[in-house]
Design a protein around this motif. Structure first.
Motif, mmCIF file in Angstrom:
data_model
loop_
_atom_site.group_PDB
_atom_site.id
_atom_site.type_symbol
_atom_site.label_atom_id
_atom_site.label_comp_id
_atom_site.label_asym_id
_atom_site.label_seq_id
_atom_site.Cartn_x
_atom_site.Cartn_y
_atom_site.Cartn_z
ATOM 1 N N GLU A 325 0.835 -1.253 0.045
ATOM 2 C CA GLU A 325 -0.182 0.156 -0.246
ATOM 3 C C GLU A 325 0.235 1.437 -0.460
ATOM 4 O OE1 GLU A 325 -2.913 -0.034 -0.978
ATOM 5 O OE2 GLU A 325 -3.399 -2.195 -0.496
ATOM 6 N N GLY A 327 4.175 1.014 0.194
ATOM 7 C CA GLY A 327 5.667 0.781 -0.574
ATOM 8 C C GLY A 327 5.569 0.712 -2.788
ATOM 9 N N ASP A 328 4.505 0.918 -2.635
ATOM 10 C CA ASP A 328 4.606 0.822 -3.829
ATOM 11 C C ASP A 328 4.349 2.173 -5.048
ATOM 12 O OD1 ASP A 328 3.304 -2.110 -4.847
ATOM 13 O OD2 ASP A 328 1.324 -1.240 -4.913
ATOM 14 N N CYS A 329 4.133 3.395 -4.591
ATOM 15 C CA CYS A 329 4.744 4.862 -4.680
ATOM 16 C C CYS A 329 5.929 5.214 -4.385
ATOM 17 C CB CYS A 329 3.516 5.243 -3.947
ATOM 18 S SG CYS A 329 2.159 5.458 -5.149
ATOM 19 N N HIS A 330 6.024 5.109 -3.064
ATOM 20 C CA HIS A 330 7.234 5.132 -2.072
ATOM 21 C C HIS A 330 8.301 4.206 -1.520
ATOM 22 C CE1 HIS A 330 5.720 5.807 0.749
ATOM 23 N NE2 HIS A 330 5.009 6.648 0.081
ATOM 24 N N GLN A 331 9.511 3.864 -1.328
ATOM 25 C CA GLN A 331 10.180 3.521 -0.363
ATOM 26 C C GLN A 331 9.294 3.303 0.320
ATOM 27 O OE1 GLN A 331 13.883 4.318 2.815
ATOM 28 N NE2 GLN A 331 13.693 5.134 0.640
ATOM 29 N N ALA A 332 9.259 2.369 1.405
ATOM 30 C CA ALA A 332 8.743 1.726 2.253
ATOM 31 C C ALA A 332 8.580 2.639 3.828
ATOM 32 C CB ALA A 332 7.861 0.541 2.247
ATOM 33 N N ILE A 427 13.668 -1.109 -3.046
ATOM 34 C CA ILE A 427 13.625 -0.873 -1.126
ATOM 35 C C ILE A 427 12.796 -2.300 -1.252
ATOM 36 C CG2 ILE A 427 14.468 -0.388 0.583
ATOM 37 C CD1 ILE A 427 15.230 2.332 -0.851
#
Lengths: 435, 140
Positions: A325, A327-332, A427
């Protein structure tokens, strides 16, 4: 342990070769003042310095005699000299990386520190069972003798010692003590602040941070001591007309007749030498077994200490919902990068999440929020959690707005951040397991 | 002779239907399921169109967030190419032929339509817009 044996011809200084055994005496052809030697032998306090002394009396006799006649004899054994120069190297690396290099040299600094710790432990053991002049008891002087030496030094007429003189001895102990304190405080900082090293499991971040100042004061103190040590060596070299730096390289110190008058314990030179400096083979065997012992005990201790997970460490299972949810758009981002209060605010405003709609269905939002709160910075004692716990009051949900982040990036130009970035590698936030 | 004509006529019809139908070539049962979901919402009288989907994908919209006036802001103008999020993370190509597991999980499809329609258009998309979009991407 020490008896100040009043030598007849000099009232204040005692023999540093305290107790030549009778056997050694009998076998030695004495070249200087036989009556002093006899006197000392008679006044011997039973103090058998060297375990291998008698056994080697015969074999090393020839060597020591020739050394004597040459006017110089081996005082500093090779392991001791190696220790000295390796320590010089390790301290130099530690000092440069500690005082001047940026923080990413920490690894090198730590390894220099571990090396120093190892060398100092070796030196302490070598001070217990090394060759005669390396042993602590050959240079632990009574207070009055130390004072007398310092007075004589002020008058530029210090007594000559074959091994360490009382001033030098003081320096040795102070240096060793300072290095031990530096190594220990360094390990406390490493364990507390960085959560690495053998003390990681036992020291909190606060304690580690508290040790920083202590470590720094000691480091400056060490610089001063090194300066004093060099000045001392220079002065002693000039006064005694003997190159003491060279002595620490080839191990030989003068016992020539020039020094005979003031040379403490000079009379029993050959006796001492053949007893206290056994053949190189034996010295090496002992030195190598000491090194192996230190390494073995050290790695054993490290292994035992490292079994404890770092202090304030939390076992965190991977969370698939969070990973996809967010980590798809940015680094988790690791949940410990913001405090729970910030995560709460962030989760309440997902419809406008840094300029995008990042809304979640209720079920996912609930799970993600629970995960973030549970592993937020309040729950960790890591360096990042401690440093980032304080958030910007006006912008509490932005990691890069925290005072710590700002401080650490203030020297990086705006143009760097404006650059078009290449694709970062994916990542994956791994589950952290208890070690 | 007549029978031969009949056979060739059938073959011709089969051939033409094969060539001309903009069939969702790579779509499997999972994708069909999702299409059916939106078909049900849109009603039986609506026919999804790949051309309308393409137009919708390429268009500049208003009402959304300033960073993303179009689908292409992040996904690039080619569905066959991978895009970038604002946080610079790679987005796999939207075309089903390039990313085989796309449009296979309704929950995911719903999530991204909700988020991205709001970001780009500032509103939810209609079932027909979603259907057009899916038909376009599944055919790419």
């Amino acid at each position: 342990m020490h008896t100040t044996m009043g030598s007849k011809d000099n009232g204040t200084l005692r023999s540093d070769a305290e107790a030549p055994t009778r056997r050694a005496n009998m076998q030695t052809k004495l070249s200087h003042s036989p009556e002093q030697q006899t006197g000392q032998a008679a006044g011997t306090t039973a103090f058998v310095v060297s375990a291998y002394a008698n056994a080697n009396a015969n074999t090393s006799l020839e060597k020591s005699k020739s050394a004597s006649t040459a006017g110089a004899m081996l005082i500093w054994d090779l392991p001791l000299r190696l220790f000295h120069w390796l320590l010089v190297g390790a301290v130099t690396v530690a000092a440069i990386t500690g005082f001047l290099a940026p923080e990413w040299w920490l690894d090198v600094h730590s390894w220099a520190g571990y090396t120093i710790g190892f060398l100092v432990i070796f030196r302490v053991l070598w001070g217990l069972w090394g060759t005669f002049y390396a042993r602590f008891r050959s240079f632990i002087f009574p207070v009055d003798e130390t004072l007398a030496h310092l007075r004589a030094l002020a008058q530029k007429k210090p007594g000559h010692y074959k091994g360490h003189n009382p001033a030098g001895a003081l320096m040795v102990f102070t240096l060793l003590g300072t290095l031990i304190a530096l190594t220990v405080s360094g390990l406390i900082i490493l364990g507390g602040q960085e959560n690495i090293g053998v003390l990681a499991g036992y020291v909190s971040f606060a304690t580690g941070s508290g040790a920083v100042e202590f470590h720094e004061i000691l480091a400056f103190g060490l610089l001063g001591l090194i300066g004093a040590h060099l000045v001392g060596v220079l002065i002693e070299s000039l006064l005694s007309r003997e190159n003491l730096v060279r002595a620490m390289i080839d191990g030989r110190k003068s016992v020539s007749p020039v020094h005979a008058q003031s040379c403490v314990g000079h009379a029993d030179t050959s006796a001492v030498n053949q007893r206290e400096l056994p053949p190189a083979k034996r010295v090496w065997a002992r030195a190598i077994s000491t090194v192996l012992m230190v390494l073995l005990a050290g790695s054993g201790a490290a292994w035992a200490l490292l079994k404890t997970p770092p202090n304030g460490y939390v076992a965190m299972p991977a969370n698939k919902t969070y990973a996809s949810e967010c980590g798809d758009c940015h680094q988790a981002y690791h949940p410990s990068l913001l405090p729970g209060s910030s995560w709460k605010k962030l989760m309440a405003g997902l419809e406008d999440h840094f300029g995008e709609d990042a809304s979640l269905d209720d079920e996912s939002a609930k799970e993600v929020y629970a995960f973030l709160r549970r592993y937020a910075s309040d729950k960790w004692d890591s360096e990042a959690a401690n440093n980032l716990r304080q958030v910007a009051t006006k912008n509490p949900i932005t990691i890069t707005a925290t005072p710590y982040w700002q401080r650490r990036h203030k020297d990086i130009g705006k143009s760097v951040f404006a650059q078009k970035r290449s694709a970062p590698k994916a990542i994956v936030l791994p589950a952290t397991k208890m070690r | 002779m007549k029978s031969w004509n009949g056979v060739s006529a059938v073959l011709a019809v089969l051939y033409l239907s094969f060539v001309l139908t903009p069939a969702p070539a790579a779509a499997g049962p999972a994708q069909d399921q999702i299409l059916k979901h939106y078909q049900d919402l849109a009603g039986a009288d609506v026919t999804f169109s790949a051309d309308r989907g393409k137009e919708f994908f390429m268009a500049k919209h208003t009402g959304g967030k300033p960073k993303s006036p179009s689908c292409t802001s992040c996904h690039t103008k080619s569905p066959l190419k991978s895009g970038r999020t604002h946080a610079n993370k790679k987005i796999a190509p939207m075309a089903l032929s390039k990313t085989k597991d796309r449009y296979s999980e309704l929950k995911k499809v719903k999530k991204w339509f909700r988020r991205n329609c709001r970001s780009v258009l500032g509103r939810e998309c209609s079932p027909q817009e979603k259907g057009d979009f899916l038909v376009y991407m599944m055919g790419q």
